[in-house]
Design a protein around this motif. Structure first.
Motif, PDB file in Angstrom:
ATOM      1  N   THR A  70       0.775  -1.218   0.109  1.00 38.90           N
ATOM      2  CA  THR A  70      -0.048   0.136   0.062  1.00 38.90           C
ATOM      3  C   THR A  70       0.827   1.389  -0.093  1.00 38.90           C
ATOM      4  OG1 THR A  70      -1.857  -1.154   1.291  1.00 38.90           O
ATOM      5  CG2 THR A  70      -1.835   1.245   1.274  1.00 38.90           C
ATOM      6  N   SER A  71       0.845   2.135  -0.852  1.00 39.58           N
ATOM      7  CA  SER A  71       1.503   3.295  -1.151  1.00 39.58           C
ATOM      8  C   SER A  71       0.600   4.470  -1.353  1.00 39.58           C
ATOM      9  CB  SER A  71       2.420   3.212  -1.950  1.00 39.58           C
ATOM     10  OG  SER A  71       3.208   4.216  -2.285  1.00 39.58           O
ATOM     11  N   LYS A  72       0.526   5.612  -0.612  1.00 41.47           N
ATOM     12  CA  LYS A  72      -0.154   6.754  -0.947  1.00 41.47           C
ATOM     13  C   LYS A  72      -1.875   6.322  -1.287  1.00 41.47           C
ATOM     14  CE  LYS A  72       3.802   9.114  -3.101  1.00 41.47           C
ATOM     15  NZ  LYS A  72       4.234   9.893  -4.284  1.00 41.47           N
ATOM     16  N   GLY A 166      12.625   0.363  -0.026  1.00 40.12           N
ATOM     17  CA  GLY A 166      11.300   0.525   0.746  1.00 40.12           C
ATOM     18  C   GLY A 166      10.548  -0.334   1.359  1.00 40.12           C
ATOM     19  N   ARG A 215       4.778  -4.989   6.606  1.00 40.78           N
ATOM     20  CA  ARG A 215       5.107  -3.573   6.557  1.00 40.78           C
ATOM     21  C   ARG A 215       4.365  -2.649   7.603  1.00 40.78           C
ATOM     22  NH1 ARG A 215       4.135  -0.459   1.481  1.00 40.78           N
ATOM     23  NH2 ARG A 215       6.408   0.590   2.214  1.00 40.78           N
ATOM     24  N   ALA A 219       0.405  -2.000   6.031  1.00 41.28           N
ATOM     25  CA  ALA A 219       0.672  -1.520   4.540  1.00 41.28           C
ATOM     26  C   ALA A 219       1.116  -2.533   3.656  1.00 41.28           C
ATOM     27  CB  ALA A 219       1.745  -0.291   4.419  1.00 41.28           C
TER      28      ALA A 219
END
Length: 255
Positions: A70-72, A166, A215, A219
């Motif tokens: 999950t990003s932004k 990341g 994460r 995330a």
């Protein structure tokens, strides 16, 4: 008579001593060092385990990445094979379409179905002309221009170093957690921030590669496998590609 009477007692004594020896040996085995036969990282403080895992990942030539990220605010499902000069695989955007990515050195290609190319930003219904144009791109590789904003957005999924940096980032105090396994490989877990800052399961066999990541903030969970398993990347054939022009992202096709 006396000699004959002693023999059974001697045999009984021998049996008792033997049983005691076996019990003692078994007791020693039960306390055996759990790190015997491992790569030894299980003995280290959590921060050092993490550093060794990152170093092993940094030295690797290839890896397979499988899981969700999950990003932004957007969740992606990844099925990628990566190495230093590129990658190949599939990305699924939650609530959106599935597309394939191929990067060979600096050349990035995108392949998707009609629905992907016909969609509009904001969910606006595509017109007949949109669908007709999208059908020409269906299952063809489209070379993404480096100047297009989509290049930076998509190429990160094919960049082994950037993606691992990341994914392996955690937040909070590190602690060594439970031992377990990922597949058939024994692991030790390192947690950050009591687990809220992320966790990483590190191999106790061979090189201490990170094998599973949870994460921070929920995330996503990712499996990392096939470390150093080489594979070949080829640019698509000319008949498999379509020239979309100078931009592919003006219609919102990257979401």
């Amino acid at each position: 008579m006396t000699g004959r009477a002693r023999a059974p007692r001697s045999a009984a004594l021998f049996a008792l001593v033997s049983a005691s020896a076996i019990t003692a040996l078994s007791g020693c085995g039960g306390g055996e060092d759990p790190d015997v036969g491992t790569n030894g990282v299980g003995k280290l403080p959590a921060a050092k385990i993490e550093r060794k895992a990152k170093a092993a990942a940094g030295d690797a030539r290839a890896v397979r990445v499988h899981g969700s990220v999950t990003s932004k605010g957007q969740t992606y499902r990844l099925k990628m094979r990566l190495k230093s000069d590129g990658g190949i695989g599939e990305v699924s955007a939650k609530g959106g379409s599935t597309f394939q990515l191929l990067r060979v050195e600096h050349d990035l290609y995108l392949k998707a179905g009609t629905d992907f190319w016909a969609q509009h930003e904001g969910g606006e219904e595509p017109s007949k002309s949109d669908v007709s144009a999208a059908q020409k791109l269906k299952d063809k590789y489209v070379k993404v221009p480096p100047a297009d904003p989509a290049y930076e957005q998509l190429s990160v999924f094919t960049d082994m170093e950037a993606l691992l940096d990341g994914l392996l980032a955690m937040e909070g105090k590190r602690e060594a957690g439970e031992r377990g396994s990922v597949g058939d490989t024994s692991t030790i877990r390192v947690t950050a921030g009591g687990g809220r800052g992320g966790t990483v399961d590190v191999s106790l066999e061979g090189k201490p590669y990170p094998l599973r990541l949870q994460r921070a903030g929920g995330a996503g969970t990712v499996r990392l496998s096939d470390w150093n398993d080489g594979f070949t990347l080829h640019a698509p054939k000319q008949e498999e590609t379509v020239d979309y022009g100078k931009s592919i992202s003006s219609g919102g096709h990257t979401g």
